[in-house]
Design a protein around this motif. Structure first.
Motif, PDB file in Angstrom:
ATOM      1  N   THR A  79       1.315   8.804   9.060  1.00 33.36           N
ATOM      2  CA  THR A  79       2.627   8.331   8.658  1.00 33.36           C
ATOM      3  C   THR A  79       2.454   7.172   7.689  1.00 33.36           C
ATOM      4  OG1 THR A  79       3.486   8.956  10.821  1.00 33.36           O
ATOM      5  CG2 THR A  79       4.829   7.467   9.510  1.00 33.36           C
ATOM      6  N   TRP A  99       3.597   3.795   5.482  1.00 28.71           N
ATOM      7  CA  TRP A  99       4.430   2.604   5.540  1.00 28.71           C
ATOM      8  C   TRP A  99       5.447   2.642   4.406  1.00 28.71           C
ATOM      9  CZ3 TRP A  99       4.286  -0.794   9.423  1.00 28.71           C
ATOM     10  CH2 TRP A  99       3.143  -0.830  10.229  1.00 28.71           C
ATOM     11  N   ASN A 100       6.631   2.104   4.632  1.00 17.24           N
ATOM     12  CA  ASN A 100       7.546   1.936   3.499  1.00 17.24           C
ATOM     13  C   ASN A 100       7.060   0.720   2.721  1.00 17.24           C
ATOM     14  OD1 ASN A 100       9.041  -0.552   4.137  1.00 17.24           O
ATOM     15  ND2 ASN A 100      10.025   0.618   5.771  1.00 17.24           N
ATOM     16  N   GLU A 158      -0.801   2.434  11.732  1.00 21.15           N
ATOM     17  CA  GLU A 158       0.158   3.361  11.137  1.00 21.15           C
ATOM     18  C   GLU A 158       1.486   3.239  11.868  1.00 21.15           C
ATOM     19  OE1 GLU A 158      -1.419   7.327  10.914  1.00 21.15           O
ATOM     20  OE2 GLU A 158      -3.192   6.656   9.809  1.00 21.15           O
ATOM     21  N   ARG A 161       5.026   4.164  13.606  1.00 18.04           N
ATOM     22  CA  ARG A 161       5.497   5.316  14.385  1.00 18.04           C
ATOM     23  C   ARG A 161       6.981   5.205  14.634  1.00 18.04           C
ATOM     24  NH1 ARG A 161       5.820   3.970  20.018  1.00 18.04           N
ATOM     25  NH2 ARG A 161       4.658   2.068  20.416  1.00 18.04           N
TER      26      ARG A 161
END
Length: 123
Positions: free
Chosen positions: A2, A4-5, A121, A123
């Protein structure tokens, strides 16, 4: 994996320190531990000075989940073992960010510390 923004990645990556809370087997969070955090590319990493025997690192092994707080960001995360192919970039990030702490930064650049490198990461 996933991603990260951009805002969270920048905020956490620029923070001097990060508070990490790992999850116990019952889902509750352990007390926070303050660590150095680095950004290498679009990934965030932490290491234990004591290597895989470090108490906070051992706490991440229970569920591989927890929460981090840094740079105005609070995020639930998963902990992933970084591979040897990531170590050089993480070493460089530690040197660039914390190199002014000459006598301390070397402690996160040992083989033992490298073995405890965790990729964070969201979630």
């Amino acid at each position: 994996m996933t991603a990260w923004n951009g805002t969270d990645l920048s905020g956490i990556g620029a923070a001097e320190e990060l508070d990490l809370e790992s999850e116990r087997s019952d889902g509750s969070l352990r007390a926070p531990v303050t660590l150095w955090v680095v950004r290498a590319g679009d990934r965030l990493y932490v290491r234990s000075v004591k290597g895989v025997d470090g108490p906070w690192y051992q706490g991440t092994r229970t569920r591989h989940r927890g929460r981090v707080t840094a740079g105005g960001v609070r995020a639930d995360v998963t902990f992933h073992d970084a591979g040897p192919g990531e170590y050089a970039d993480v070493d460089a990030a530690y040197r660039a960010k914390y190199g002014h702490y000459t006598s301390i930064v070397e402690h996160v650049l040992t083989d033992a510390a490298r073995a405890s490198t965790l990729r964070l990461e969201p979630r």
